[in-house]
Design a protein around this motif. Structure first.
Motif, short mmCIF file in Angstrom:
data_model
loop_
_atom_site.label_atom_id
_atom_site.label_comp_id
_atom_site.label_asym_id
_atom_site.label_seq_id
_atom_site.Cartn_x
_atom_site.Cartn_y
_atom_site.Cartn_z
N ASN A 183 -3.81 1.23 -2.91
CA ASN A 183 -4.69 0.77 -1.18
C ASN A 183 -5.94 -0.47 -1.88
O ASN A 183 -5.96 -1.17 -0.83
N GLY A 204 0.19 -1.57 0.45
CA GLY A 204 -0.01 0.21 -0.01
C GLY A 204 1.02 1.15 -0.04
O GLY A 204 2.09 0.86 0.04
N LYS A 260 -9.04 2.86 2.03
CA LYS A 260 -9.16 1.51 3.31
C LYS A 260 -9.86 1.30 3.58
O LYS A 260 -10.81 0.14 3.97
N VAL A 286 0.34 5.94 0.08
CA VAL A 286 -0.09 6.54 1.69
C VAL A 286 0.68 8.30 1.09
O VAL A 286 1.34 8.23 1.60
N GLU A 287 -0.80 9.31 0.64
CA GLU A 287 -0.30 10.73 0.21
C GLU A 287 -0.96 11.52 0.68
O GLU A 287 -2.42 11.14 0.84
N THR A 288 -0.86 12.74 1.78
CA THR A 288 -1.05 13.39 2.38
C THR A 288 -1.63 14.66 1.35
O THR A 288 -1.24 15.24 0.92
N MET A 344 -4.08 6.22 -4.52
CA MET A 344 -4.66 5.81 -3.75
C MET A 344 -5.98 4.91 -3.70
O MET A 344 -5.55 3.73 -3.19
N VAL A 349 -6.24 13.08 4.64
CA VAL A 349 -5.83 11.79 3.59
C VAL A 349 -6.74 11.24 3.56
O VAL A 349 -7.47 10.08 3.99
N TYR A 405 -7.02 8.34 1.21
CA TYR A 405 -5.86 6.99 1.77
C TYR A 405 -7.62 5.75 2.60
O TYR A 405 -7.63 4.91 2.20
#
Length: 259
Positions: A114, A92, A160, A94-96, A110, A153, A156
């Motif tokens: 993911n 996986g 999820k 993650v980008e913010t 994302m 996020v 993300y």
């Protein structure tokens, strides 16, 4: 591994494929399953050959966002190690970004890595896992972000949450075959992703590393980061016969963050 080896007695050991196995939680999972005697296929964007050599596993590069790459990797895994009994969807990213600045491209990246990635891997493993019956396992490494919201996020978190929905749906579809499907939901874990996040906070705010780290652990009642081995031990148990009736669950490994 030769064709003769595939048909020999060593193939009596179950075969697990672990995605994102080159480091962090994925590498810890690989080591835990190897200790229990599983044959392993380890995937990442670049084949994790060093870890594979350490564990006597098969390594192959795979881009889990691309159906052709997934299909080729799973075919190679079967040729090298025999049919799959377990799939561990760990890879996986993650980008913010604040929601208002979340671009369609970031959103799609994302979702692709993911959520679409685990979807493609589950489809590629589907026939093998159904044939494995009660020995079959799917473990999706979700996140506490599948159980609650986090600011900045959104893409993300949405992905999820989708992983958890996928987990529950597959659990219903595979229940009659005896295959168990579960999600493990780690909180902030001592991985490169979190260490990079701490470094970015330090660079952006001028806080000390200890202060930045405290920000990541503040939501954990135990006041610490989860260790990759703690997540791996949960996966190890879910893949064991002892967890045969644990099905369709989201198990948080987070020091009580989601209480």
């Amino acid at each position: 591994m030769s064709t003769a080896q595939v048909s020999s007695g060593v193939m009596d050991r179950p075969h697990a494929l672990v995605t994102g196995a080159s480091r962090g939680i994925g590498a810890a999972i690989a080591r835990a399953l190897a200790a229990d005697g599983w044959r392993l296929t380890l995937t990442a964007r670049e084949a994790p050959t060093v870890l594979a050599q350490e564990l006597g596993a098969f390594a192959i590069g795979m881009d889990q966002t691309q159906a052709d790459s997934v299909a080729a990797a799973f075919d190679a895994a079967r040729a090298a190690q025999g049919p799959l009994s377990a799939l561990i969807n760990n890879a996986g990213a993650v980008e913010t970004a604040p929601f208002a600045k979340t671009s369609p491209e970031l959103w799609q990246r994302m979702l692709d890595v993911n959520l679409t990635g685990p979807f493609l891997c589950c489809q590629a493993a589907w026939a093998d896992l159904k044939a494995a019956g009660p020995r079959g396992r799917i473990v999706n490494i979700a996140s506490t972000a599948s159980l609650k919201g986090y600011a900045y996020v959104s893409a993300y978190v949405a992905a999820k949450h989708g992983v958890l929905g996928l987990t529950r749906t597959l659990a219903l579809e595979l229940a009659k075959d005896g295959v168990t499907v579960n999600a493990v939901c780690p909180g902030y874990t001592e991985t490169d992703i979190v260490r990079d996040g701490i470094a970015k906070v330090v660079a952006k705010t001028g806080r000390s590393e200890a202060e930045a780290r405290a920000g990541f652990t503040a939501g954990n009642p135990q006041g610490r980061l989860v260790q990759p081995e703690e997540v791996a031990d949960t996966v190890r148990w879910l893949c064991s016969p002892a967890a045969g009736s644990v099905h369709g669950q989201a198990i948080a490994v987070c020091g009580g963050e989601t209480m």
